[in-house]
Design a protein around this motif. Structure first.
Motif, PDB file in Angstrom:
ATOM      1  N   TYR B 115      16.735  -7.748  13.524  1.00 51.09           N
ATOM      2  CA  TYR B 115      16.386  -7.395  12.146  1.00 51.09           C
ATOM      3  C   TYR B 115      17.464  -7.854  11.166  1.00 51.09           C
ATOM      4  CZ  TYR B 115      13.212  -4.288  14.609  1.00 51.09           C
ATOM      5  OH  TYR B 115      12.268  -3.791  15.425  1.00 51.09           O
ATOM      6  N   HIS B 234      20.516  -4.313   0.886  1.00 52.87           N
ATOM      7  CA  HIS B 234      19.631  -5.123   1.708  1.00 52.87           C
ATOM      8  C   HIS B 234      19.247  -4.391   2.985  1.00 52.87           C
ATOM      9  CE1 HIS B 234      19.746  -8.622  -0.756  1.00 52.87           C
ATOM     10  NE2 HIS B 234      21.053  -8.559  -0.819  1.00 52.87           N
ATOM     11  N   ILE B 238      15.528  -3.566   4.603  1.00 53.78           N
ATOM     12  CA  ILE B 238      15.066  -3.943   5.939  1.00 53.78           C
ATOM     13  C   ILE B 238      14.629  -2.708   6.714  1.00 53.78           C
ATOM     14  CG2 ILE B 238      15.811  -4.939   8.120  1.00 53.78           C
ATOM     15  CD1 ILE B 238      17.717  -6.708   6.349  1.00 53.78           C
ATOM     16  N   ASN B 425      10.691  -1.309  -0.529  1.00 50.80           N
ATOM     17  CA  ASN B 425      11.283  -2.541  -0.032  1.00 50.80           C
ATOM     18  C   ASN B 425      10.865  -3.654  -0.967  1.00 50.80           C
ATOM     19  OD1 ASN B 425       9.024  -4.247   1.137  1.00 50.80           O
ATOM     20  ND2 ASN B 425       8.681  -2.303   2.208  1.00 50.80           N
TER      21      ASN B 425
END
Lengths: 571, 654
Positions: B115, B234, B238, B425
């Motif tokens: 990921y 970030h 994710i 997201n």
């Protein structure tokens, strides 16, 4: 109708009174006529109730005048100011003006170490000083600074060297000579066994008649400090020091997730704890309001905890000293505070407790120190410590004729050093033990402050930076903040100070018996025993006044009547 | 003559019945009547005193007594809602609190690779460009061209910038182009720590996706903070896309984290721990969570009888950018309380034993009207997103999350989801980060109103912690201990454990004293009334009856007199108008007016009442008009003074 009308006779007056008075019992007493039994009965009853009343009054008043207090506790949760935070780098600056004597002193220390513990003990010290002097020589000759390794130290030195010319003018190093009189001796302690010994030095008064040893179980820290104090006393209050930069100590400062601002700190130099910075010392900037508990809303600092060892015998602790205190308070680092280890992230949770004392009749305390007999030498808000220090300094000036170096000086006084007052050490140690034994009346002169904030701290620690992240963290610091170490030594630390909860527990003193309740109680008693009121008392007073006026009036009349026709006047 | 008996009877009646208030013809009569008859002190003196000054003085005294009563009673009332605090210290068997333990690193870095590999690559590049940092010396520094070819998503979303301070120009990391910064600049750097080299400031820019001119630039003085903050943004994006079950698998299992466990001198295992997934700290394990209905308790204080666990902190599997410190985080809390590990958790160190001594305090506040706190949180208009009992923190977090959903359209990652919302997201909500930062700034500055809505809980439990640390394992015991622990850990780890991967934690009660602080009302109604009684008695010997009296006389009777007057006047006027000078009715009206005291019939014949006797007009032929003697005969008091006192005689003679 006249303005004030008087009674025609006493009888009339009494009759009027007994008819109109509102005091229970009396009216029956007077008006029950010739029945003597009744009169006696009512008199007794009146007297008995009066006695009961005044007995109860006396009880109540004595209770009131003892000014009893009850402690009440309350939980507050309103937003409050973040406390002031002082951090010190534990690396006292080596003042250029006394550096020669300091070197001498270190040499003396080495000699003592060799004498006491054998030649091995002083080897490291030797080595350090040699490195130091070598570096100095380097700098003088080449004038080229090794920017990467010791930039800060050297720039400091360069600055002082530049300012040394002016400094030298008002300081004559010849006046001071390190005294050889206070040499260290070792004594075997017969009680503690064979391998236990104590180390001490002798202190005498000016005539030499009274001497004693200041004994310490280990090392020569106290001895060194004694000499260092004498040495530093040369510089007087507020010695000229090179400007310090907070970047040398703090790499990053964030509060509430926002960066600290330039106005947020105050700098001072402590002769033992080195460069100190106080954040939020005034507590007036709304930036520092604490609105939420938790780590994200606390003060987060990345600190340099490098061991630069300017004075190796004085600074024996590596790390950073942190103290959390109230605003406008002089931080007494020697009494409070805790240390931060290098290579560790320390999170400090604080909780505020408050103590409010009533003062006045209810107890001895002071709100701002204005009513304290001791002249405060610190120009910050009143604290018990500040008062005790000031009191001690005044006592010191009275008895020894000079001031103790670690406390501020009143106007016109000088710090003690043994070139001027050879016996001050003797005087000081005696005075200090008197203070400790409460034989100095400082504790009587210094009341507690009426409002006190106490900060309870609890800490958690974790390794920082972690093995995986330390490379990039160090690189970032090196690149941006002038972090100079290239090795992966433990020389940086992280501190986060936050409110664990915004609820503060306040302990208040409250009067057990307020005036209001006292009056209520008195009224109840009065009603119970006597059935009368304040107005009834005024009635009695009126009666007395009337009686007095009547008596005077009659006297006057009788006099006039007697003198008128009788004896001829002298005229 | 015919009307005479009737009149006589009414006159007699009037004489025998005492004059009642409303029968007084005028207001001044009524007052006089009241003052003479009331039990309240002071008032009577106003009437009976001789001399205008005396009377005035008595009026002043009486009024001031009334004023004092009112003032004191008001003060009593105002202090009514005060609470006193009682502190009880009990020695008893204490229930052990829940202890939640998390690894500081939330997920295994090795498992997260798929990921996070892109993001990590970007981060490393950023570090390389900014600081010339490269991991392994073997790696060749990549060129800027290489950068552009990767087409990094992350930098497009949030560009990392080097900022030249004050000039408001920034160098984009990716393109190397200078660009002008528009919009507001939020300096996250502190100029106090700023080394002066303005080229070194790193920050990132967040723009409103709908309106690209709306931008906010966040700069940090320390690259450490900037990179971490940037990475975290970030990371949250994710993680928001990964379902919970997967995340739980990615994080540490109970076997991973807990090596040994002792409680109250007995061995315990992972069954005593309840898993709890924390969005920022991954899998956390709560000891004694009370989930199976039983709450453990300790019988004795001291470290022997507390919880003792050895934790395995796999430092090698740490995420280097997300977390920079190594260790575990623990929190001691009540079973019904949500552990806000990220806010107030205590960190513990590796290669050390951390002893945490607890001291238990339970506090209870009185709710309204004594203080502004809430018992259950049911009266707070914020939905509790956590299925735990109310606390101020829960309310603040729920309130923020609600505001986030309302204004940004999605939920923040670190807090639970409200019904019908999903986590932010930037695939779905490209604007959320700008929105979040704006909102969070408002929240910190208290512009969201959450602080006003949320109240404190009235009762709370607190465990005050005292921490101490010692090196562990000691050098002499290190060897065998690590060997034994490695064996315990299982055969899959055939190498010996490293002591920097272990942390020993002891949580125990320092003593079994429970401090219970509770507030109690100081005043009850009985006390308040008795204090009122005291005040009324003290100043005026007044009682409730006299208050009723005052109401009766001053309001009802006065009103009735005024009304009667008005009625009579109206009647008179009406009659006058009708009769036009007819004097038939007039005397009757006069009769009505001359009721009560004014009626001369009342005065003489019979034994007068106390009142009527006193208000007798002075006889006009009195020899001494200056000191009018009252009609004492009515009281039959002469017997007390049968002989004339000499001074009166004297006065007469004179």
């Amino acid at each position: 109708e006249g303005l004030i009308e008087f009674y025609g006779s006493f009888r009339e007056m009494f009759e009027f009174f007994c008819k109109h008075t509102t005091i229970h019992g009396t009216i029956r007493l007077v008006c029950s006529g010739s029945n003597r039994l009744k009169t006696a009965f009512w008199t007794l009853l009146l007297l008995a109730s009066l006695a009961m009343l005044y007995w109860q009054f006396a009880l109540m008043l004595s209770q009131f005048w003892a000014y009893p207090v009850v402690l009440t506790m309350s939980m507050h949760s309103e937003p409050k100011m973040f406390p002031a935070v002082t951090i010190c780098n534990l690396d006292p600056y080596r003042f250029e003006l006394v550096s020669e004597q300091l070197e001498q002193l270190e040499r003396m220390a080495e000699e003592s170490l060799t004498f006491l513990y054998g030649p091995k003990a002083s080897a490291r010290l030797f080595h350090l000083r040699d490195k130091d002097t070598a570096r100095d020589r380097d700098m003088d000759t080449a004038g080229d600074m090794d920017k990467d390794t010791n930039m800060d130290t050297d720039t400091d030195r360069a600055r002082t060297r530049a300012s040394r010319g002016q400094g030298q003018a008002n300081f004559s190093s010849a006046a001071f000579r390190l005294s050889q009189n206070f040499s260290l001796v070792r004594m075997w302690d017969p009680r503690a066994g064979k391998n236990q010994s104590r180390v001490g030095f002798r202190l005498c008064n000016s005539t030499g008649g009274s001497c004693f040893y200041s004994w310490h179980s280990s090392g020569l820290g106290a001895w060194f400090r004694f000499h260092y104090t004498n040495l530093m006393a040369q510089l007087g209050p507020g010695p000229a020091r090179p400007p310090q930069h907070i970047q040398d100590l703090v790499y990053s400062c964030q509060y509430h997730g926002q960066p600290c601002r330039p106005s947020d700190y105050v700098h001072f130099h402590h002769p033992v704890f080195g460069s100190c910075y106080t954040f939020n010392s005034k507590g007036t900037d709304p930036f520092w309001t604490a609105t939420k508990p938790g780590i994200p809303y606390g003060l987060s600092l990345i600190l340099r905890a490098e061991q630069r060892e300017h004075i190796p015998l004085l600074a024996t602790v590596a790390g950073v000293k942190v103290m959390i205190h109230s605003h406008n308070q002089t931080p007494f680092l020697e009494h409070e505070g805790f240390h931060i280890r290098p290579g560790i992230a320390t999170t400090i949770a604080i909780r505020q407790d408050q103590v409010n004392r009533l003062g006045g009749n209810y107890g001895k305390c002071t709100t701002d120190g204005a009513d304290v007999a001791v002249e405060l030498l610190y120009n910050n808000s009143y604290t018990l410590q500040a008062c005790l220090h000031s009191c001690f300094q005044h006592a010191m000036l009275r008895r020894c004729g000079c001031g103790y170096f670690y406390y501020p000086l009143p106007a016109g006084a000088r710090y003690c050093d043994y070139s001027r007052q050879p016996a001050w050490g003797h005087c000081f140690y005696q005075l200090y033990s008197q203070l400790r034994n409460h034989r100095l009346d400082c504790f009587q002169h210094c009341p507690k402050p009426c409002r006190e904030s106490l900060y309870k701290v609890s800490a958690g620690t974790a390794k920082w930076p972690s093995a995986k992240s330390q490379d990039w963290v160090r690189q970032a610091l090196r690149h941006q903040n002038g972090y100079s170490s290239s090795s992966s030594r433990r020389d940086i630390a992280k501190v986060t100070i936050f409110y664990r909860q915004l609820n503060s527990q306040a302990v208040h003193e409250a009067p057990l018996l307020s005036e209001n309740l006292l009056l209520s109680g008195m009224g109840s008693q009065w009603s119970l025993w006597f059935g009368s009121s304040v107005l009834s008392v005024v009635e009695m007073l009126e009666l007395l006044l009337d009686a007095l006026v009547l008596a005077l009036l009659f006297c006057f009349q009788r006099l006039r009547a007697g003198s008128g026709p009788g004896t001829p006047p002298s005229a | 003559a015919a009307t005479a008996p009737g009149k006589k009877i009414t006159a007699r009646l009037k004489r025998t019945l005492p004059v009642r208030g409303p029968q007084a013809p005028t207001l001044s009569e009524l007052m006089r009547w009241y003052c003479l008859n009331t039990n309240t002190h002071g008032c009577r003196r106003i009437v009976v005193s001789r001399g205008r000054l005396r009377r005035l003085l008595w009026i002043v005294l009486t009024l001031s007594a009334v004023g004092l009563i009112l003032w004191q009673c008001a003060e009593l009332l105002m202090n009514y809602y005060s609470a006193s605090v009682s502190v009880t210290v009990q020695f008893q068997k204490l229930p052990f609190p829940a202890v939640t333990i998390c690894n500081i690193n939330p997920y295994k870095y090795s498992a997260m690779k798929e990921y996070l590999s892109e993001l990590d690559k970007e981060t490393k590049k950023a570090l390389e460009t900014f600081y010339g940092f490269s991991e392994g010396k073997s790696k060749v520094r990549r060129s800027v061209d290489d950068w552009n070819s990767t087409g990094s998503d992350f930098f497009q979303q949030i560009p990392l910038l080097k900022v030249e301070d004050f000039s408001r120009t920034a160098t984009d990391l990716r393109s190397g182009q200078k660009r002008k910064i528009e919009g507001s600049v939020f300096h996250k750097d502190s100029s106090i720590v700023n080394s002066g080299d303005s080229n070194d400031i790193v920050g990132f820019q967040l723009c409103d996706a709908n309106n690209s001119s709306e931008c906010a630039l966040y700069t940090f003085s320390s690259g450490v903070n900037a990179i971490q903050e940037w990475y975290r943004l970030h990371y949250m994006n994710i993680m928001a896309q990964i379902p919970l079950e997967t995340k739980e698998k990615l994080s540490y299992s109970a076997e991973d984290l807990l090596l040994t466990c002792f409680f109250d001198g007995l061995s315990c295992d992972k069954r005593h721990f309840t898993r709890f997934h924390h969005p920022l700290h991954g899998n956390c394990y709560t000891f004694n969570s009370g989930e199976n209905g039983t709450i453990l308790s300790t019988s004795t204080g001291g470290s022997e009888y507390g919880l003792q666990v050895v934790l395995y902190i796999d430092e090698a599997d740490y995420n280097p950018f997300l977390v920079t410190s190594t260790g575990a985080k623990i929190m001691v809390h009540d079973q019904n309380e949500y552990p806000f590990i990220e806010d107030i958790g205590t960190e513990i160190e590796t290669a050390a034993v951390t002893s945490i001594g607890m001291h238990f305090t339970q506090s209870r506040k009185l709710s309204k009207p004594y203080s502004d706190c809430t018992e259950t949180g049911a009266d707070i208009p914020v939905e509790n997103l956590y299925n735990k009992s109310y606390s101020l923190q829960i309310c603040l977090h729920s309130c923020f999350q609600k505001a986030m959903v309302d204004s940004c359209g999605c939920a923040q990652y670190a807090q639970p989801l409200p019904a019908g919302a999903e986590y932010c997201n930037y695939k779905k909500n490209p604007n959320w980060m700008y929105c979040y930062y704006r909102l969070h700034e408002k929240f910190v500055k208290e512009q969201l109103g959450c602080q006003q809505i949320c109240k404190d809980a009235c009762s709370f439990k607190e465990w005050a912690l005292t921490t101490s640390i010692a090196q562990w394992p000691s050098i002499v015991s290190e060897d065998w201990m690590l060997r034994v622990l490695s064996w315990d850990k299982g055969q899959k780890l055939n190498k010996k454990l490293n002591k920097t991967d272990l942390a020993n934690l002891m949580v125990f009660y320092k003593d079994l004293n429970e401090r219970f602080i509770s507030e109690n009302p100081t005043n009850t109604l009985v006390i308040l009334l008795s204090n009122f009684g005291g005040q009324l008695g003290l100043w005026m010997s007044c009682s409730v009856v006299c208050v009723i009296e005052i109401v009766e006389v001053f309001f009802i009777d006065s009103l009735s007199i005024v009304m009667r007057r008005q009625w009579q006047r109206a009647k008179k006027w009406w009659n006058g108008r009708r009769a036009r000078g007819g004097s038939g009715k007039a005397p009757q009206a006069g009769d009505v007016e001359r009721q009560g005291h004014d009626n001369p019939v009342c005065i003489d014949e019979d034994l007068p009442t106390f009142t009527t006797a006193l208000r007798l007009p002075l006889p006009q032929d009195s020899p001494l008009p200056r000191t009018p003697p009252p009609n004492y005969s009515t009281l039959r008091l002469e017997t007390a003074f049968t002989e004339q006192l000499p001074d009166t005689l004297e006065l007469d003679r004179h």
